[in-house]
Design a protein around this motif. Structure first.
Motif, PDB file in Angstrom:
ATOM      1  N   CYS A 193       0.209  -6.615  -6.058  1.00  0.00           N
ATOM      2  CA  CYS A 193       1.348  -6.263  -5.885  1.00  0.00           C
ATOM      3  C   CYS A 193       1.379  -4.736  -5.908  1.00  0.00           C
ATOM      4  O   CYS A 193       0.613  -4.389  -6.340  1.00  0.00           O
ATOM      5  N   ARG A 194       1.930  -4.184  -4.862  1.00  0.00           N
ATOM      6  CA  ARG A 194       1.973  -3.473  -4.562  1.00  0.00           C
ATOM      7  C   ARG A 194       2.926  -2.355  -5.220  1.00  0.00           C
ATOM      8  O   ARG A 194       2.415  -0.968  -4.724  1.00  0.00           O
ATOM      9  N   CYS A 195       3.818  -3.078  -5.669  1.00  0.00           N
ATOM     10  CA  CYS A 195       4.862  -2.534  -5.647  1.00  0.00           C
ATOM     11  C   CYS A 195       5.505  -2.240  -7.165  1.00  0.00           C
ATOM     12  O   CYS A 195       6.343  -1.306  -8.110  1.00  0.00           O
ATOM     13  N   THR A 196       5.271  -2.975  -8.186  1.00  0.00           N
ATOM     14  CA  THR A 196       6.588  -3.712  -9.380  1.00  0.00           C
ATOM     15  C   THR A 196       5.258  -3.283 -10.664  1.00  0.00           C
ATOM     16  O   THR A 196       6.303  -2.871 -11.518  1.00  0.00           O
ATOM     17  N   LEU A 234       9.524  -8.583 -10.047  1.00  0.00           N
ATOM     18  CA  LEU A 234       9.219  -7.912  -8.683  1.00  0.00           C
ATOM     19  C   LEU A 234      10.033  -7.447  -8.118  1.00  0.00           C
ATOM     20  O   LEU A 234      11.584  -6.496  -8.334  1.00  0.00           O
ATOM     21  N   GLN A 235       9.594  -6.424  -6.790  1.00  0.00           N
ATOM     22  CA  GLN A 235      11.211  -5.250  -6.235  1.00  0.00           C
ATOM     23  C   GLN A 235      10.784  -5.756  -4.841  1.00  0.00           C
ATOM     24  O   GLN A 235      11.797  -6.649  -4.621  1.00  0.00           O
ATOM     25  N   CYS A 236      10.144  -5.307  -4.024  1.00  0.00           N
ATOM     26  CA  CYS A 236      10.903  -6.143  -2.641  1.00  0.00           C
ATOM     27  C   CYS A 236       9.805  -7.304  -2.654  1.00  0.00           C
ATOM     28  O   CYS A 236       9.994  -8.680  -1.676  1.00  0.00           O
ATOM     29  N   GLY A 237       8.633  -7.846  -2.988  1.00  0.00           N
ATOM     30  CA  GLY A 237       8.687  -9.615  -3.288  1.00  0.00           C
ATOM     31  C   GLY A 237       7.922 -10.447  -2.375  1.00  0.00           C
ATOM     32  O   GLY A 237       7.525 -12.139  -2.170  1.00  0.00           O
ATOM     33  N   PHE A 238       7.516  -9.270  -1.781  1.00  0.00           N
ATOM     34  CA  PHE A 238       6.289 -10.140  -1.164  1.00  0.00           C
ATOM     35  C   PHE A 238       4.600 -10.615  -1.397  1.00  0.00           C
ATOM     36  O   PHE A 238       4.786 -11.475  -0.919  1.00  0.00           O
ATOM     37  N   CYS A 239       4.803 -10.121  -2.954  1.00  0.00           N
ATOM     38  CA  CYS A 239       3.608 -11.179  -4.093  1.00  0.00           C
ATOM     39  C   CYS A 239       4.011 -12.133  -4.185  1.00  0.00           C
ATOM     40  O   CYS A 239       3.590 -12.642  -5.230  1.00  0.00           O
TER      41      CYS A 239
HETATM   42  S1  FES Z   1       6.898  -6.474  -5.634  1.00  0.00           S
HETATM   43 FE1  FES Z   1       6.161  -5.549  -3.635  1.00  0.00          FE
HETATM   44  S2  FES Z   1       3.916  -6.961  -3.359  1.00  0.00           S
HETATM   45 FE2  FES Z   1       4.235  -7.404  -5.424  1.00  0.00          FE
END
Ligand code: FES
Ligand code: FES
Length: 171
Positions: A133-136, A96-101
Motif C-alpha cells: 500500500c503506497r498511501c494508507t 484505505l485512501q486511494c483504494g488501489f491496493c
Molecule cells: S490505499 Fe492507496 S495504495 Fe493502498
C-alpha cells in the motif's frame, strides 16, 4: 484457446491468447475491473483473487491455467445493498485512501480470515506483507482485519452482518 471456469458463481467460457494472464482476462474479457494490476510480476498483491479458495496473484498465472477452477474476485466478495463486515471494518478503521491496493487486501484478508478466524496481529501482518500500500500505511489495515475476525467466527462468536444480524455468509 478456449477456457472454461467459474467466476463469482457464474460459468464463463472465454477465447484467449495462450499468453494472457488471468488478471487481464478478468479485467478485459470479463470486465471485472475490481481486480487491479500494479507491478505485473507478483510483488504488489493488487491483483490477488481467490482460486479454489486460495489467495493467488492473478498476474502470475495464465488464463488457460484457470481452466476448470473456481475464481472469486473482489466483486464476488461484495453486495450491492450493503457493505460486508470486512468492507465495513476497512471503512471504520480508515484502512484505505486511494483504494488501489484495497481489492487485493480484501481478497487476501478474506482468505486468511476464512481459514484462520483466530489469527493474531502478527499473523495478519505476515499474510499481508505481500500486499503493498503506497498511501494508507499498514496499521489501520491490520486493525481493520483484526476487527473483522468476529464475522468469521473468532472466539466462537456468531457471525454478524453490519446491522448486527446473524450472517449466513461472512462475505
Ligand atoms: S490505499 Fe492507496 S495504495 Fe493502498
Ligand atoms: S499486479 Fe500482480 S502482484 Fe502486482
Amino acid at each position: 484457446m478456449r477456457v472454461q471456469f467459474k467466476v463469482n458463481g457464474r460459468n464463463v467460457d472465454v477465447d484467449v491468447e495462450p499468453r494472457l494472464t488471468l488478471a487481464d482476462c478478468l479485467r478485459h474479457h470479463l470486465r471485472l475491473t475490481g481486480t487491479h494490476v500494479g507491478c505485473e510480476h507478483g510483488v504488489c498483491g493488487a491483483c490477488t483473487v481467490l482460486v479454489d479458495g486460495a489467495a493467488v496473484r492473478a498476474c502470475l498465472i495464465l488464463a488457460v491455467q484457470a481452466d476448470g477452477v473456481e475464481v472469486v474476485t473482489v466483486e464476488g466478495l461484495s453486495h450491492d445493498d450493503h457493505l460486508t463486515p470486512l468492507q465495513a471494518s476497512f471503512r471504520k478503521h480508515h484502512a484505505l485512501q486511494c483504494g488501489f491496493c484495497t481489492p487485493g487486501m480484501i481478497t487476501t484478508a478474506h482468505a486468511l480470515l476464512t481459514n484462520e478466524p483466530h489469527c493474531d496481529a502478527d499473523r495478519v501482518r505476515e499474510v499481508l506483507s505481500g500486499n503493498l500500500c503506497r498511501c494508507t500505511g499498514y496499521i489501520s489495515i491490520v486493525e481493520a482485519v483484526l476487527d473483522a475476525r468476529s464475522a468469521y467466527g473468532h472466539e466462537g462468536e456468531p457471525a454478524k452482518d453490519p446491522a448486527g444480524n446473524p450472517a449466513k455468509n461472512p462475505t
